[in-house]
Design an enzyme around this catalytic site. Structure first.
Site: not given
Ligand code: NAD
Ligand code: GLY
Length: 357
Positions: A118, A140, A182, A224, A234, A238, A242, A245, A249, A262
């Protein structure tokens, strides 16, 4: 060495940035309290950087897990492999996990750290430009599922991020360029002065001059951090990170992961998002041309794959994590240095830009 902090209360952590950090003997002083750590890396990075990292950790009992290289190994099976090794060596919740690699290793290791008993401490040592300016910061973590990228994961912050800008010297040029997509993204969404600065420093960045590189990486991490501090999970702003993206994607998924990197898909996605903004009068043609020209200077793609039309885009965009109540959320520039999240992009507008894509 430059340091900035991601301020998240008791989960706050420093980001240290400098060339040749991995040759500093006392780099981790006070950070690995139990004196037990496990480094996770891959078979490409191991011969390049593992020895330097190990020499910074002489006081620490170390184990190393080496995974095969590539996005196709960012899986539950690699996740299990690392967990099994942790159990075999009787790692505890006080053992520190250290991710040495790009976004694939960072995301996977972070997810192991979030899950093992955990939660155990972890440190990010990002070694690609993309991971230095984006994936190692903000917590993330994820692995892929055969039915979707990053579909299994958690928000879990590292204890520290160490960015050694000299590690980029061995990075293939195409990977460096992908990271630049980026970098440029931060300028477009948040800081027109930074965008101007990138335009003026293309050659220094391409030549990896350390001063320029450190300045760019510092500013990206600063932006960031600022965004993540306001919206860690998010729920709102946030999502601005993206930009490019949603389209990107779709390109990655349609072309097969790894065929388009990417950052390359994000670059083409930024251009498509910017075209939407021009149509909405949110971006002038000259601002659009500046974005396109800057991406081009880093040899990044500025058009979608020739064989990809509206249908192919829609098939993937409808399944994106960014879909909310059946509506696709887009991040669109609104003037250079500013962006908004909007669902207000009509099918007609999409048809217009994707037919010419
Ligand atoms: P990557 O980790 O696959 O690294 C790219 C390639 O460069 C790999 O072959 C790697 O072995 C190699 N490499 C790494 N460092 C090197 C070095 N110093 N010298 C030579 N080769 C080196 O890819 P990436 O672009 O770093 O990351 C992409 C991943 O990051 C994707 O899985 C994406 O989903 C994830 N990502 C996560 C976030 C986040 O917020 N967590 C954000 C953006 C992207
Ligand atoms: N890369 C997007 C984010 O971290 O939110």
């Amino acid at each position: 060495m430059s340091t900035l902090t991601v301020e998240l209360g008791e989960r706050s952590y420093p980001i240290h940035i400098d060339a040749h950090l991995l040759s500093k003997a006392n780099l981790f002083d006070g950070l690995i309290k139990s004196k037990k750590a496990v480094i996770v890396t891959n078979d490409v990075i191991k011969p390049l950087l593992l020895e330097s990292l190990q020499s910074c950790l002489q006081e620490v009992e170390l184990e190393v897990v080496v995974l095969p290289d590539g996005e196709q190994h960012k899986t539950l099976s690699s996740f299990e492999k690392v967990i099994t090794r942790l159990l075999e060596i009787h790692a505890g919740r006080d053992t520190t996990l250290i991710a040495l690699g790009g976004g694939v290793i960072g995301d996977l290791t972070g997810y192991v750290a979030a899950s093992f008993q955990r939660g155990m401490p972890f440190i990010q040592i990002p070694t690609t430009l993309l991971s230095q300016v984006d994936s190692s910061v903000g917590g993330k973590t994820a692995v892929n599922h055969p039915l979707g990228k990053n579909m299994i994961g958690a928000f879990y912050q590292p204890k520290a991020v160490f960015i050694d800008t000299a590690t980029l010297t061995t990075l293939p040029a195409r990977e460096f360029a992908a990271g630049m997509a980026e970098v440029i993204k931060y300028g477009i969404i948040h800081d027109v002065t930074f965008f101007d600065w990138i335009e003026q420093n293309v050659d220094s960045l391409l030549n990896q001059e350390q001063g320029a590189l450190k300045r760019a990486i510092f500013r990206c991490c600063q932006i960031k951090a600022e965004i993540v501090e306001q919206d860690e999970q998010e729920a709102g702003i946030r999502a601005l990170l993206n930009l490019g993206h949603t389209f990107g994607h779709a390109i990655e998924a349609e072309q097969g992961y790894g065929n388009w990197l990417h950052g390359e898909a994000v670059a083409a996605g930024i251009v498509l998002a910017s075209q939407c903004s021009v149509k909405k009068n949110w971006l002038s043609t000259s601002e659009f041309c500046r974005i396109e020209a800057l991406l081009k200077k880093f040899q990044l793609p500025i058009t979608a794959p020739a064989d990809m039309g509206m249908q192919a885009f829609m098939k993937h965009m409808r399944h994106d994590k960014k879909v909310e109540a059946g509506q696709i959320r887009f991040v669109l520039p609104k003037g250079l240095g500013h962006a908004v999240v909007t669902k207000d992009v009509s099918d007609e507008l999409l048809k217009e830009i994707l037919t010419h894509a």
